[in-house]
Design an enzyme around this catalytic site. Sequence first.
Site, PDB file in Angstrom:
ATOM      1  N   ASP A 132       0.839  -1.207   0.000  1.00 19.73           N
ATOM      2  CA  ASP A 132       0.000   0.000   0.000  1.00 19.73           C
ATOM      3  C   ASP A 132       0.871   1.254   0.000  1.00 19.73           C
ATOM      4  O   ASP A 132       2.048   1.202   0.353  1.00 19.73           O
ATOM      5  CB  ASP A 132      -0.851   0.061   1.282  1.00 19.73           C
ATOM      6  CG  ASP A 132      -1.976  -0.963   1.285  1.00 19.73           C
ATOM      7  OD1 ASP A 132      -2.271  -1.542   0.235  1.00 19.73           O
ATOM      8  OD2 ASP A 132      -2.557  -1.157   2.367  1.00 19.73           O
ATOM      9  N   ARG A 182      -1.208  -0.505  -8.690  1.00 21.58           N
ATOM     10  CA  ARG A 182      -2.602  -0.167  -8.383  1.00 21.58           C
ATOM     11  C   ARG A 182      -2.664   1.354  -8.222  1.00 21.58           C
ATOM     12  O   ARG A 182      -2.061   1.911  -7.315  1.00 21.58           O
ATOM     13  CB  ARG A 182      -3.033  -0.831  -7.075  1.00 21.58           C
ATOM     14  CG  ARG A 182      -4.431  -0.420  -6.628  1.00 21.58           C
ATOM     15  CD  ARG A 182      -4.516  -0.339  -5.089  1.00 21.58           C
ATOM     16  NE  ARG A 182      -4.280  -1.592  -4.454  1.00 21.58           N
ATOM     17  CZ  ARG A 182      -3.735  -1.702  -3.244  1.00 21.58           C
ATOM     18  NH1 ARG A 182      -3.348  -0.643  -2.557  1.00 21.58           N
ATOM     19  NH2 ARG A 182      -3.551  -2.881  -2.701  1.00 21.58           N
TER      20      ARG A 182
HETATM   21  C1  FAD Z   1      -8.494  -1.420  -3.939  1.00 22.59           C
HETATM   22  C2  FAD Z   1      -8.177  -0.082  -3.313  1.00 22.59           C
HETATM   23  C3  FAD Z   1      -6.979   0.073  -2.604  1.00 22.59           C
HETATM   24  C4  FAD Z   1      -6.672   1.314  -2.046  1.00 22.59           C
HETATM   25  N1  FAD Z   1      -5.430   1.489  -1.474  1.00 22.59           N
HETATM   26  C5  FAD Z   1      -5.066   2.734  -1.103  1.00 22.59           C
HETATM   27  C6  FAD Z   1      -3.735   3.003  -0.662  1.00 22.59           C
HETATM   28  O1  FAD Z   1      -2.874   2.099  -0.571  1.00 22.59           O
HETATM   29  N2  FAD Z   1      -3.402   4.295  -0.352  1.00 22.59           N
HETATM   30  C7  FAD Z   1      -4.313   5.318  -0.451  1.00 22.59           C
HETATM   31  O2  FAD Z   1      -3.966   6.482  -0.206  1.00 22.59           O
HETATM   32  N3  FAD Z   1      -5.596   5.078  -0.819  1.00 22.59           N
HETATM   33  C8  FAD Z   1      -5.987   3.830  -1.144  1.00 22.59           C
HETATM   34  N4  FAD Z   1      -7.276   3.612  -1.558  1.00 22.59           N
HETATM   35  C9  FAD Z   1      -8.311   4.659  -1.375  1.00 22.59           C
HETATM   36  C10 FAD Z   1      -8.324   5.667  -2.513  1.00 22.59           C
HETATM   37  O3  FAD Z   1      -7.187   6.508  -2.433  1.00 22.59           O
HETATM   38  C11 FAD Z   1      -9.587   6.565  -2.484  1.00 22.59           C
HETATM   39  O4  FAD Z   1      -9.596   7.298  -1.283  1.00 22.59           O
HETATM   40  C12 FAD Z   1     -10.900   5.815  -2.574  1.00 22.59           C
HETATM   41  O5  FAD Z   1     -10.812   4.776  -3.500  1.00 22.59           O
HETATM   42  C13 FAD Z   1     -12.061   6.767  -3.004  1.00 22.59           C
HETATM   43  O6  FAD Z   1     -11.828   7.321  -4.246  1.00 22.59           O
HETATM   44  P1  FAD Z   1     -12.493   6.821  -5.619  1.00 22.59           P
HETATM   45  O7  FAD Z   1     -11.390   6.512  -6.547  1.00 22.59           O
HETATM   46  O8  FAD Z   1     -13.421   5.705  -5.378  1.00 22.59           O
HETATM   47  O9  FAD Z   1     -13.192   8.083  -6.243  1.00 22.59           O
HETATM   48  P2  FAD Z   1     -14.253   9.131  -5.746  1.00 22.59           P
HETATM   49  O10 FAD Z   1     -14.342  10.105  -6.847  1.00 22.59           O
HETATM   50  O11 FAD Z   1     -13.894   9.609  -4.383  1.00 22.59           O
HETATM   51  O12 FAD Z   1     -15.581   8.283  -5.649  1.00 22.59           O
HETATM   52  C14 FAD Z   1     -16.279   7.834  -6.795  1.00 22.59           C
HETATM   53  C15 FAD Z   1     -17.576   7.221  -6.319  1.00 22.59           C
HETATM   54  O13 FAD Z   1     -17.305   6.035  -5.574  1.00 22.59           O
HETATM   55  C16 FAD Z   1     -18.165   5.921  -4.454  1.00 22.59           C
HETATM   56  N5  FAD Z   1     -17.359   5.975  -3.220  1.00 22.59           N
HETATM   57  C17 FAD Z   1     -16.034   6.296  -3.120  1.00 22.59           C
HETATM   58  N6  FAD Z   1     -15.640   6.179  -1.845  1.00 22.59           N
HETATM   59  C18 FAD Z   1     -16.717   5.816  -1.135  1.00 22.59           C
HETATM   60  C19 FAD Z   1     -16.943   5.548   0.231  1.00 22.59           C
HETATM   61  N7  FAD Z   1     -15.947   5.610   1.139  1.00 22.59           N
HETATM   62  N8  FAD Z   1     -18.184   5.192   0.624  1.00 22.59           N
HETATM   63  C20 FAD Z   1     -19.187   5.073  -0.271  1.00 22.59           C
HETATM   64  N9  FAD Z   1     -19.041   5.309  -1.586  1.00 22.59           N
HETATM   65  C21 FAD Z   1     -17.822   5.675  -2.003  1.00 22.59           C
HETATM   66  C22 FAD Z   1     -19.123   7.073  -4.539  1.00 22.59           C
HETATM   67  O14 FAD Z   1     -20.263   6.616  -5.243  1.00 22.59           O
HETATM   68  C23 FAD Z   1     -18.374   8.109  -5.356  1.00 22.59           C
HETATM   69  O15 FAD Z   1     -19.204   8.966  -6.045  1.00 22.59           O
HETATM   70  C24 FAD Z   1      -7.607   2.383  -2.139  1.00 22.59           C
HETATM   71  C25 FAD Z   1      -8.809   2.207  -2.823  1.00 22.59           C
HETATM   72  C26 FAD Z   1      -9.098   1.009  -3.419  1.00 22.59           C
HETATM   73  C27 FAD Z   1     -10.377   0.862  -4.185  1.00 22.59           C
END
Ligand code: FAD
Length: 308
Positions: A132, A182
């Site tokens: 991560d 990722r």
């Molecule tokens: C597999 C995976 C691994 C990850 N690993 C890391 C990491 O190592 N380091 C790091 O900094 N971040 C990590 N993240 C978190 C990432 O940085 C984002 O904070 C998170 O994925 C929300 O952003 P989004 O890309 O979904 O987009 P956004 O534009 O924030 O969301 C798009 C849509 O997704 C849905 N959504 C997003 N988040 C949520 C929520 N919490 N609850 C409900 N609905 C939601 C909503 O419908 C929203 O409109 C990871 C995420 C994933 C999916």
Amino acid sequence: MSIGRTILLKMAKSPFLNRQATQRSFVKRATKRFMPGEEPADALRAAQLLKAEGRGTVFTKLGENLTSLADAEAVRDHYLWFLDELATSGLDGHVSIKPTQLGLDLSYEQCETHLFTLAARSEAIGRVFWIDMEDSSYVDRTLALYRAVKSRHPRVGLCLQAYLRRTPADLEALLPITPIIRLVKGAYAEPADVAFPLKADTDRAFFDLTDRMLQAAAGGFCVPVLGTHDIPLIDRLVARAKAHGATDKQYEIHMLYGIRDADQRRLRSEGRAVKTLISYGSAWYRWYMRRLAERPANVWFVVKSMLG
Ligand SMILES: Cc1cc2nc3c(=O)[nH]c(=O)nc-3n(C[C@H](O)[C@H](O)[C@H](O)COP(=O)(O)OP(=O)(O)OC[C@H]3O[C@@H](n4cnc5c(N)ncnc54)[C@H](O)[C@@H]3O)c2cc1C
């Protein structure tokens, strides 16, 4: 960054709120939305259900910024045990680990040794071992750890964050070693000189970086994973994959357990490789606050759980 997000990410760092939240059963109830349970068995059971739909799984035991090297050794031993469980489970399951959960704050060398040990075991059972990315103060060290582990164990993946201004340069520097990446948007509170304050800039960077990775993937120089729940963005990038000639097997889509579940199923049924990241463990407070910060409307679920 929105005020709600800033406040929730500040609250994530409070040891006092951490103690309070983990003692309140209504907060614990609310976490069920994002994790099947605290025990590894809960996570493995949930993964078996996803397997029936053709979805793979990435597992993570919650916990970060450990303050004792003995605790880091216990985390290493837990994951060694968990990888053995995966080997016999019949699951397409992988693990993802935060370097500070293996003691990076205390000893770079010991963290690296633990990563070598876990990557070797993961490789022995034919899985991708994921690292991560934490806040920006760890990026240089995490990149160095990734390079070291990747040089011995090719099936190691790294998370990069689209909101960081430095990420395009980091990605270009990694491409010569055929990285498994990722890409996520980024979950931490960062200053404006380090990360884009506007979501639109992060979204644009996510598109551009993934487009670059898909182009490299088509030539066999990168294995990209779209770590996002942003469905319109994914749809645009799936079209870019086709334009670059990257096949459905040359990239994956990873999402978190409990978020956009219907879309995860749909993407899988359309032939995409989809994996769901399942978290487990009792140290869920900081991680859970980051999930609330991503969508401050989620606070409503905590309120609803409080009301029973
Ligand atoms: C597999 C995976 C691994 C990850 N690993 C890391 C990491 O190592 N380091 C790091 O900094 N971040 C990590 N993240 C978190 C990432 O940085 C984002 O904070 C998170 O994925 C929300 O952003 P989004 O890309 O979904 O987009 P956004 O534009 O924030 O969301 C798009 C849509 O997704 C849905 N959504 C997003 N988040 C949520 C929520 N919490 N609850 C409900 N609905 C939601 C909503 O419908 C929203 O409109 C990871 C995420 C994933 C999916």
